[in-house]
Design a protein around this motif. Structure first.
Motif, mmCIF file in Angstrom:
data_model
loop_
_atom_site.group_PDB
_atom_site.id
_atom_site.type_symbol
_atom_site.label_atom_id
_atom_site.label_comp_id
_atom_site.label_asym_id
_atom_site.label_seq_id
_atom_site.Cartn_x
_atom_site.Cartn_y
_atom_site.Cartn_z
ATOM 1 N N ARG A 55 3.107 -13.683 3.629
ATOM 2 C CA ARG A 55 1.879 -12.940 3.758
ATOM 3 C C ARG A 55 1.689 -12.273 4.548
ATOM 4 O O ARG A 55 0.708 -11.029 4.727
ATOM 5 N N TYR A 56 1.579 -12.297 5.700
ATOM 6 C CA TYR A 56 1.768 -11.833 6.777
ATOM 7 C C TYR A 56 3.146 -10.926 6.829
ATOM 8 O O TYR A 56 3.346 -10.845 8.396
ATOM 9 N N ASP A 57 4.113 -10.839 6.323
ATOM 10 C CA ASP A 57 5.833 -10.352 6.463
ATOM 11 C C ASP A 57 6.202 -10.416 7.688
ATOM 12 O O ASP A 57 6.974 -9.807 7.699
ATOM 13 N N GLU A 58 6.304 -11.902 7.517
ATOM 14 C CA GLU A 58 6.995 -12.859 8.519
ATOM 15 C C GLU A 58 8.443 -13.523 7.686
ATOM 16 O O GLU A 58 7.996 -13.766 6.413
ATOM 17 N N THR A 59 9.466 -13.291 7.877
ATOM 18 C CA THR A 59 10.267 -13.775 7.683
ATOM 19 C C THR A 59 11.383 -14.532 8.682
ATOM 20 O O THR A 59 10.425 -14.669 9.784
ATOM 21 N N PRO A 60 12.405 -15.884 8.320
ATOM 22 C CA PRO A 60 12.029 -16.823 9.204
ATOM 23 C C PRO A 60 13.641 -16.469 10.918
ATOM 24 O O PRO A 60 13.361 -16.017 12.177
ATOM 25 N N GLU A 61 14.623 -15.194 9.760
ATOM 26 C CA GLU A 61 15.197 -14.197 10.639
ATOM 27 C C GLU A 61 14.526 -13.645 12.228
ATOM 28 O O GLU A 61 15.115 -13.879 13.286
ATOM 29 N N ALA A 62 13.810 -13.112 11.597
ATOM 30 C CA ALA A 62 12.988 -11.779 12.518
ATOM 31 C C ALA A 62 11.691 -12.689 13.081
ATOM 32 O O ALA A 62 11.818 -12.271 14.116
ATOM 33 N N THR A 63 11.797 -13.963 12.707
ATOM 34 C CA THR A 63 10.616 -15.090 13.850
ATOM 35 C C THR A 63 11.359 -16.038 15.053
ATOM 36 O O THR A 63 11.118 -15.513 16.015
ATOM 37 N N LEU A 64 12.814 -15.718 14.501
ATOM 38 C CA LEU A 64 14.068 -16.429 14.936
ATOM 39 C C LEU A 64 14.357 -14.864 16.693
ATOM 40 O O LEU A 64 14.017 -15.719 17.759
ATOM 41 N N SER A 65 14.488 -14.005 16.075
ATOM 42 C CA SER A 65 15.483 -12.482 16.755
ATOM 43 C C SER A 65 13.434 -12.250 17.974
ATOM 44 O O SER A 65 13.924 -12.124 18.736
ATOM 45 N N ALA A 66 12.537 -13.264 17.272
ATOM 46 C CA ALA A 66 11.148 -12.333 17.864
ATOM 47 C C ALA A 66 11.317 -13.362 19.379
ATOM 48 O O ALA A 66 11.202 -13.526 20.216
ATOM 49 N N LEU A 67 11.569 -14.730 18.814
ATOM 50 C CA LEU A 67 10.937 -15.919 20.086
ATOM 51 C C LEU A 67 12.077 -15.357 21.143
ATOM 52 O O LEU A 67 12.437 -15.967 22.327
ATOM 53 N N LEU A 68 14.092 -15.109 20.733
ATOM 54 C CA LEU A 68 14.989 -15.347 21.390
ATOM 55 C C LEU A 68 14.570 -14.373 22.299
ATOM 56 O O LEU A 68 15.891 -14.028 22.957
ATOM 57 N N ALA A 69 14.229 -12.842 21.718
ATOM 58 C CA ALA A 69 14.159 -11.634 22.719
ATOM 59 C C ALA A 69 12.972 -11.549 23.997
ATOM 60 O O ALA A 69 13.251 -11.183 24.698
ATOM 61 N N MET A 70 12.718 -12.757 23.657
ATOM 62 C CA MET A 70 11.958 -13.734 24.765
ATOM 63 C C MET A 70 12.292 -14.559 25.645
ATOM 64 O O MET A 70 11.855 -14.502 27.209
ATOM 65 N N GLN A 71 13.962 -14.619 26.089
ATOM 66 C CA GLN A 71 13.936 -14.893 26.710
ATOM 67 C C GLN A 71 14.495 -14.642 28.466
ATOM 68 O O GLN A 71 14.136 -14.988 29.214
ATOM 69 N N GLY A 72 14.832 -13.087 28.753
ATOM 70 C CA GLY A 72 14.749 -12.424 29.517
ATOM 71 C C GLY A 72 13.262 -12.758 29.885
ATOM 72 O O GLY A 72 13.196 -13.053 31.576
ATOM 73 N N ALA A 73 12.246 -12.588 29.617
ATOM 74 C CA ALA A 73 10.776 -12.453 30.188
ATOM 75 C C ALA A 73 10.548 -14.152 30.924
ATOM 76 O O ALA A 73 9.938 -14.509 31.840
ATOM 77 N N LEU A 74 11.563 -15.150 29.668
ATOM 78 C CA LEU A 74 10.865 -16.474 30.384
ATOM 79 C C LEU A 74 11.664 -16.852 31.848
ATOM 80 O O LEU A 74 11.063 -17.098 32.614
ATOM 81 N N ALA A 75 12.982 -15.927 31.329
ATOM 82 C CA ALA A 75 13.727 -16.180 32.717
ATOM 83 C C ALA A 75 13.079 -15.450 33.711
ATOM 84 O O ALA A 75 13.697 -16.414 35.416
ATOM 85 N N SER A 76 12.600 -14.773 34.056
ATOM 86 C CA SER A 76 11.673 -14.352 34.994
ATOM 87 C C SER A 76 10.483 -15.157 35.167
ATOM 88 O O SER A 76 9.840 -13.886 36.350
ATOM 89 N N GLY A 77 9.725 -15.536 34.669
ATOM 90 C CA GLY A 77 8.716 -16.403 34.511
ATOM 91 C C GLY A 77 7.726 -16.302 34.397
ATOM 92 O O GLY A 77 6.357 -16.310 34.261
ATOM 93 N N LEU A 78 8.045 -15.609 32.901
ATOM 94 C CA LEU A 78 6.302 -15.878 31.932
ATOM 95 C C LEU A 78 6.093 -17.004 31.326
ATOM 96 O O LEU A 78 6.649 -18.102 31.314
ATOM 97 N N ASP A 79 4.735 -16.724 31.760
ATOM 98 C CA ASP A 79 3.978 -18.501 31.672
ATOM 99 C C ASP A 79 2.505 -18.258 30.149
ATOM 100 O O ASP A 79 2.892 -17.372 29.528
ATOM 101 N N ARG A 80 1.911 -18.918 29.565
ATOM 102 C CA ARG A 80 1.202 -19.732 28.546
ATOM 103 C C ARG A 80 0.730 -18.515 29.205
ATOM 104 O O ARG A 80 0.038 -17.833 27.972
ATOM 105 N N ASP A 81 -0.057 -17.995 29.979
ATOM 106 C CA ASP A 81 -0.882 -17.085 30.666
ATOM 107 C C ASP A 81 -0.556 -15.418 29.444
ATOM 108 O O ASP A 81 -0.974 -14.599 28.875
ATOM 109 N N GLY A 82 0.622 -14.857 30.228
ATOM 110 C CA GLY A 82 1.242 -13.789 30.037
ATOM 111 C C GLY A 82 1.249 -13.718 28.599
ATOM 112 O O GLY A 82 1.619 -12.650 27.775
#
Length: 331
Positions: A55-82
Motif C-alpha cells: 500500500r505504501y510501495d514497499e517491497t521485501p527486496e527494497a526494504t532489505l536493501s534499505a536496511l543493508l545500506a545503513m551498515q556503514g552509518a552504523l559502523a560509524s556510530g549512527l545511534d537511534r536519535d540519528g
C-alpha cells in the motif's frame, strides 16, 4: 562487532505461512513476509522485525536493501536519535529502530520500558480479526470466535451492512470494531456508519481513502472513527482534527517505536484516542508495540494468532489476553 565498538548489521527476509488466508478489501494472502534486522555487538544481538506494505510501495527486496545500506552509518556510530533523520518513516526504519532498542536493553540488562521511563506493559485484551468474505462466511468465523471479548471485522464496501449484521448475530456478546481499509465512498458512508451503529459497533477504522476523507468532517458521526492509512507519524496528526476521533499507531508506519511513542503522546495531547495496530507478523513485530498499550484504548496485536507458526520465544496469548514479551524475545 566492528573494530571501533559499534554494532554490525545483518538483515534477512522471513516467510511465515498464515493459518488459512487473510483477506481485506485490497486482496488476500496466505503468507506473511517480514524483514528482520539483527545488530550484533560481541555476544549480544538486538533484533527488530518489520512488514513491508505494498500500500505504501514497499517491497521485501527494497526494504532489505534499505536496511543493508545503513551498515556503514552504523559502523560509524549512527545511534537511534540519528536514525530518525537518516531514514524516512516506514518499515525499514522500524526494524532498525526496534533492533537498536533491543540492543540497548540487552546491553544494560534492564527492560526497555525502564530505560525509556515508560509504564511497564501489562497483560491486555487484543482484538481478533475476522477476514472479509460473504456474510455467511464471516458469520461462521465470528461464531467460532464469539467467546473473544473484542473482534475486529474486515469490511469491503458494497454489502457491508449485511456483513456487519451477520457478524453481530453470530457474536452477540463481543465488542466489535470494524476496518473498511479505505473501501467506502462518500455515497455509502452514512448508510454504512448507520448500519455499524445499529449493530453496536464501537469503532470504525479508515472508512474512506486517505486524502479523500474530508466528508468525515461534514457529517454527524454516530460512532467513533479511527484513522489508519490517513495517519503515519506526528506530522500527519493536525490534518485529522475534526475528521477522526482516534488514530491507529502501527510501528511500520511510524518508522519504529521511538516515533510511535512520541506520536502517541502528541495524539493524546490533541484529544485523539489511541489504537495500537499491527500487520500480520510474528511476535517480534508485536513486542515493541506492547509499550504503547498502556496509552491505548484499543489493542490490535493479534498477528501471531493468524499465523500457522510463530517465531521462537513468541508472546504468550491466553485466549485474547496478550502478555508482555520475555527478554528472550525482545526488550
Amino acid at each position: 562487532m566492528t573494530s571501533n565498538g559499534f554494532p554490525t548489521l545483518d538483515a534477512h527476509v522471513g516467510r511465515w505461512p498464515i493459518a488459512g488466508s487473510f483477506t481485506i478489501s485490497r486482496g488476500a494472502k496466505t503468507e506473511a513476509v517480514t524483514v528482520i534486522a539483527e545488530l550484533r555487538l560481541g555476544a549480544i544481538v538486538g533484533r527488530g522485525e518489520c512488514v513491508p506494505y505494498p500500500r505504501y510501495d514497499e517491497t521485501p527486496e527494497a526494504t532489505l536493501s534499505a536496511l543493508l545500506a545503513m551498515q556503514g552509518a552504523l559502523a560509524s556510530g549512527l545511534d537511534r536519535d540519528g536514525l530518525q533523520t537518516a531514514m524516512p518513516p516506514g518499515a525499514a526504519r522500524n526494524a532498525l529502530d526496534c533492533a537498536l532498542l533491543d540492543l540497548e536493553a540487552k546491553r544494560s540488562g534492564r527492560r526497555i520500558w525502564d530505560l525509556l521511563g515508560r509504564r511497564a506493559p501489562e497483560p491486555c485484551v487484543t482484538a481478533y480479526t475476522i477476514s472479509l468474505g460473504a456474510p455467511e462466511v464471516m458469520a461462521k468465523a465470528a461464531a467460532k470466535a464469539a467467546h473473544r471479548p473484542l473482534l475486529k471485522i474486515k469490511l469491503g464496501g458494497d454489502g457491508d451492512p449485511a456483513r456487519i449484521a451477520a457478524v453481530r448475530t453470530a457474536a452477540p456478546q463481543s465488542q466489535l470494531i470494524v476496518d473498511a481499509n479505505e473501501s467506502w465512498t462518500e455515497a455509502n458512508l452514512e448508510t454504512n456508519l448507520a448500519a455499524c451503529a445499529e449493530a453496536g459497533v464501537t469503532l470504525v477504522e479508515q472508512p474512506l481513502p486517505a486524502g479523500q476523507d474530508d466528508a468525515l468532517a461534514r457529517i454527524s458521526r454516530p460512532l467513533a472513527v479511527c484513522a489508519d492509512e490517513s495517519v503515519h507519524d506526528r506530522n500527519s496528526l493536525d490534518a485529522l482534527r475534526g475528521r477522526y476521533d482516534a488514530v491507529n499507531i502501527k510501528l511500520d508506519k511510524t518508522g519504529g517505536l521511538t516515533e510511535g511513542l512520541a506520536m502517541a503522546d502528541a495524539a493524546r495531547a490533541l484529544g485523539f484516542e489511541i489504537m495500537v495496530g499491527c500487520m500480520v507478523a510474528t511476535s517480534l513485530s508485536m513486542a515493541p508495540a506492547m509499550l504503547l498499550t498502556p496509552l491505548a484504548r484499543f489493542v490490535d496485536l493479534d498477528g501471531p494468532l493468524l499465523l500457522a507458526e510463530d517465531c521462537a520465544h513468541g508472546l504468550h496469548y491466553d485466549g485474547s489476553l496478550v502478555y508482555p514479551p520475555d527478554q528472550a524475545l525482545w526488550g
